[in-house]
Design a protein around this motif. Structure first.
Motif, PDB file in Angstrom:
ATOM      1  N   HIS A   1      33.455  48.127  51.235  1.00  0.00           N
ATOM      2  CA  HIS A   1      32.361  47.153  51.756  1.00  0.00           C
ATOM      3  C   HIS A   1      31.859  46.728  50.632  1.00  0.00           C
ATOM      4  O   HIS A   1      30.993  47.532  49.713  1.00  0.00           O
ATOM      5  CB  HIS A   1      31.509  47.913  52.919  1.00  0.00           C
ATOM      6  CG  HIS A   1      30.186  47.162  53.020  1.00  0.00           C
ATOM      7  ND1 HIS A   1      30.225  45.747  52.677  1.00  0.00           N
ATOM      8  CD2 HIS A   1      29.167  47.461  53.485  1.00  0.00           C
ATOM      9  CE1 HIS A   1      28.862  45.454  53.036  1.00  0.00           C
ATOM     10  NE2 HIS A   1      28.168  46.470  53.379  1.00  0.00           N
ATOM     11  N   GLY A   2      31.872  45.348  50.225  1.00  0.00           N
ATOM     12  CA  GLY A   2      31.172  44.859  48.970  1.00  0.00           C
ATOM     13  C   GLY A   2      30.136  43.799  49.254  1.00  0.00           C
ATOM     14  O   GLY A   2      30.775  42.903  49.747  1.00  0.00           O
ATOM     15  N   SER A   3      28.939  43.935  49.241  1.00  0.00           N
ATOM     16  CA  SER A   3      28.008  42.780  49.504  1.00  0.00           C
ATOM     17  C   SER A   3      27.655  42.123  48.292  1.00  0.00           C
ATOM     18  O   SER A   3      27.383  42.720  47.135  1.00  0.00           O
ATOM     19  CB  SER A   3      26.703  43.031  50.144  1.00  0.00           C
ATOM     20  OG  SER A   3      26.809  43.620  51.682  1.00  0.00           O
ATOM     21  N   VAL A   4      27.923  40.770  48.280  1.00  0.00           N
ATOM     22  CA  VAL A   4      27.471  39.852  47.083  1.00  0.00           C
ATOM     23  C   VAL A   4      27.713  40.365  45.837  1.00  0.00           C
ATOM     24  O   VAL A   4      27.048  40.648  44.858  1.00  0.00           O
ATOM     25  CB  VAL A   4      25.935  39.459  47.266  1.00  0.00           C
ATOM     26  CG1 VAL A   4      25.458  38.536  48.427  1.00  0.00           C
ATOM     27  CG2 VAL A   4      25.105  40.621  47.236  1.00  0.00           C
ATOM     28  N   PRO A   5      29.197  40.991  45.738  1.00  0.00           N
ATOM     29  CA  PRO A   5      29.632  41.298  44.588  1.00  0.00           C
ATOM     30  C   PRO A   5      29.488  40.593  43.148  1.00  0.00           C
ATOM     31  O   PRO A   5      29.579  39.498  42.942  1.00  0.00           O
ATOM     32  CB  PRO A   5      30.990  41.545  44.698  1.00  0.00           C
ATOM     33  CG  PRO A   5      31.451  40.893  45.722  1.00  0.00           C
ATOM     34  CD  PRO A   5      30.140  40.342  46.770  1.00  0.00           C
ATOM     35  N   ALA A   6      28.862  41.522  42.174  1.00  0.00           N
ATOM     36  CA  ALA A   6      28.861  40.798  40.751  1.00  0.00           C
ATOM     37  C   ALA A   6      30.102  41.165  40.224  1.00  0.00           C
ATOM     38  O   ALA A   6      31.041  41.546  40.557  1.00  0.00           O
ATOM     39  CB  ALA A   6      27.501  41.554  40.106  1.00  0.00           C
ATOM     40  N   LEU A   7      30.135  40.861  38.800  1.00  0.00           N
ATOM     41  CA  LEU A   7      31.068  41.088  37.939  1.00  0.00           C
ATOM     42  C   LEU A   7      32.456  40.461  38.219  1.00  0.00           C
ATOM     43  O   LEU A   7      33.433  40.819  38.017  1.00  0.00           O
ATOM     44  CB  LEU A   7      31.378  42.744  37.737  1.00  0.00           C
ATOM     45  CG  LEU A   7      29.896  43.418  37.216  1.00  0.00           C
ATOM     46  CD1 LEU A   7      30.181  45.018  37.632  1.00  0.00           C
ATOM     47  CD2 LEU A   7      30.155  43.575  35.556  1.00  0.00           C
ATOM     48  N   CYS A   8      32.281  39.262  38.502  1.00  0.00           N
ATOM     49  CA  CYS A   8      33.431  38.448  39.132  1.00  0.00           C
ATOM     50  C   CYS A   8      33.340  37.092  38.418  1.00  0.00           C
ATOM     51  O   CYS A   8      32.618  36.279  38.036  1.00  0.00           O
ATOM     52  CB  CYS A   8      33.620  38.404  40.536  1.00  0.00           C
ATOM     53  SG  CYS A   8      33.507  39.814  41.803  1.00  0.00           S
ATOM     54  N   ASP A   9      34.816  36.737  38.345  1.00  0.00           N
ATOM     55  CA  ASP A   9      35.019  35.255  37.426  1.00  0.00           C
ATOM     56  C   ASP A   9      34.197  35.024  36.427  1.00  0.00           C
ATOM     57  O   ASP A   9      33.614  33.982  36.192  1.00  0.00           O
ATOM     58  CB  ASP A   9      34.746  34.454  38.783  1.00  0.00           C
ATOM     59  CG  ASP A   9      35.714  33.037  38.504  1.00  0.00           C
ATOM     60  OD1 ASP A   9      36.716  32.936  37.913  1.00  0.00           O
ATOM     61  OD2 ASP A   9      35.341  32.073  39.163  1.00  0.00           O
ATOM     62  N   HIS A  10      34.360  35.865  35.474  1.00  0.00           N
ATOM     63  CA  HIS A  10      33.622  35.487  34.043  1.00  0.00           C
ATOM     64  C   HIS A  10      33.969  34.176  33.428  1.00  0.00           C
ATOM     65  O   HIS A  10      33.016  33.732  32.907  1.00  0.00           O
ATOM     66  CB  HIS A  10      34.005  36.596  32.979  1.00  0.00           C
ATOM     67  CG  HIS A  10      33.254  38.420  33.246  1.00  0.00           C
ATOM     68  ND1 HIS A  10      32.358  38.429  34.097  1.00  0.00           N
ATOM     69  CD2 HIS A  10      33.979  39.523  33.269  1.00  0.00           C
ATOM     70  CE1 HIS A  10      31.953  39.508  34.171  1.00  0.00           C
ATOM     71  NE2 HIS A  10      33.181  40.224  33.951  1.00  0.00           N
ATOM     72  N   GLY A  11      35.072  33.705  33.642  1.00  0.00           N
ATOM     73  CA  GLY A  11      35.634  32.434  33.080  1.00  0.00           C
ATOM     74  C   GLY A  11      35.308  31.220  33.816  1.00  0.00           C
ATOM     75  O   GLY A  11      35.975  30.359  33.795  1.00  0.00           O
TER      76      GLY A  11
END
Length: 431
Positions: A321-331
């Motif tokens: 379960h991941g809510s509003v995940p960070a560390l995504c789609d840096h580009g």
């Protein structure tokens, strides 16, 4: 004579009062609230379809403002400006504004007036959103090689220290610590229910910032809980203690930790942190009081991004379960969209950071997640943009995955988060 002057004065005073009353009616009402909604309850459209934004501008009494203007700025997930309009409230309020997108993404609007602003978001074929950058060919050989190297070169002793002040007759909580590369440790808390195990395990990593303390209250429900922080120091038990530690740590680094070491992938902060946490998970799963066949993960923001990173890197979770995940789609900016936190390309002004970024992108770790997984996404999230969350979700190969929409929420959690937590606990408990 006196009576005539007095009568004339009263007439002038009456006229003045009327003028004051009339002028008061002409004063622009003060804007105190702006509501943004859409004609589709789901806020989801297909590419090329028209989305009609409804903008209501209210005063302090909750009434529609009848004069003045507000400005609406439409963007591709708060990044590339698509159009800007000045809305005349004397002509229409609520104001309806049609808009569309011809590529997959989120059309977001920020409406501003009188120092008040509000946001709205519409998704256009979000299931077709693609990551901003390709996955490096050596991505997994890089990470699998580091996992092996850590186990070969660094002691795997897990240190536990009982915390008497928060242990009780239903659970025992420990501080945990383990070495990782460069003479650093990863730290956190482990809470174990009192009684006969083995117990199902829930793993979590805290959100960004000073983080939060142990989750002994979850252990009261019969789960062992491993909660890891993002820092190499022993975390305090109170928020004030953790805030002081956090401020001092960043001051010592000379930069906020999430940018430290960039653009060198072998010095970037998150490398040693995630390798260390990955190893702690494996070690805890070897304990006799832990049921390694019932393991779940939960986290929000940085912790949500950790769901993807550890979900792919470790691979021991049965449910995620991941809510509003960070560390995504840096580009993401390469496609005109906003990246997720910490937006390292925007902050680190070195072209080499774009070579480093994909090695720490939740998108690429997510490609290895095959267990059941649930994510939440906020349609007006300016910290972890909705398109960045979808870029990760869309590459997950699991046949049992779902993403729950928070159409009117930004970077926080709501009802959907609670629903998924219930799903996670029930699933892990029954497996």
């Amino acid at each position: 004579m006196t009576k005539s002057i007095s009568h004339a004065f009263r007439i002038v005073l009456s006229i003045f009062s009327v003028l004051v009353f009339m002028s008061a009616g002409l004063v622009t009402a003060e804007i105190t609230k702006i509501d943004v909604d859409l004609d589709h309850e789901s806020h989801v459209y297909v590419i090329g379809e028209t989305a009609t934004f409804s903008i209501s501008v209210l005063d302090e009494n909750g009434k529609l403002v009848q004069d003045g203007t507000v400005q609406a700025v439409f963007q591709n997930t708060f990044q590339k400006e698509l159009k800007r309009e000045t809305l005349d409230l004397s002509q229409q309020n609520p104001v309806t504004v049609p808009a569309t997108m011809n590529e997959p993404g989120f059309l977001t609007v920020t409406v501003s007036g009188n120092k008040v602003n509000s946001r709205g978001g519409a998704a256009f074929s979000p299931e077709k959103i693609e990551p901003g950058q390709e996955m490096p060919e050596d991505f997994w050989s890089y990470w699998r090689g580091l996992q092996k190297k850590l186990r070969a070169e660094v002691s795997g002793d897990l240190k536990l220290e009982k915390i008497d002040s928060i242990s009780d007759d239903r659970q025992t909580t420990y501080r945990v610590s383990m070495a990782t590369f460069n003479d650093k440790n990863v730290n956190g808390f482990l809470s174990i229910p009192v009684g006969d195990g083995p117990f199902p395990l829930l793993v979590s990593v805290s959100w960004a910032g000073p983080g939060f303390g142990p989750a002994q209250y979850v252990a009261h429900e019969g789960f062992a809980v491993l909660h890891m922080t993002a820092f190499p120091y022993v975390p305090g038990l109170t928020l004030d203690e953790r805030q002081k530690q956090y401020d001092e740590f960043n001051a010592k680094l000379g930069i906020v930790y999430s940018y430290y070491g960039a653009p060198d992938r072998d010095r970037y902060y998150f490398r040693d942190m995630y390798l260390g946490i990955d190893r702690v998970i494996d070690t805890v799963l070897e304990r006799q009081d832990i049921d390694s066949s019932r393991v779940g993960y939960y986290g929000t923001s940085q912790g949500g991004g950790s769901a993807l990173i550890l979900g792919g890197l470790n691979g021991k979770f049965q449910f995620i379960h991941g809510s509003v995940p960070a560390l995504c789609d840096h580009g993401a900016a390469k496609r005109g969209r906003q990246a997720g936190w910490p937006q390292i390309y925007r902050v680190v002004h070195d072209p080499k950071v774009e070579e480093m970024g994909p090695y720490f992108d939740g998108v690429n770790f997510a490609r290895e997640i095959r267990c059941p997984i649930r994510l939440t996404v906020g349609f007006i999230d300016t910290t972890c943009s909705p398109s960045s969350v979808y870029a990760a979700f869309n590459v997950i190969p699991s046949t049992d995955k779902a993403i729950l929409h928070e159409e009117h929420r930004g970077h926080d959690v709501g009802k959907k988060h609670g629903e998924i937590m219930s799903w996670l606990k029930e699933s892990v408990r029954k497996k």
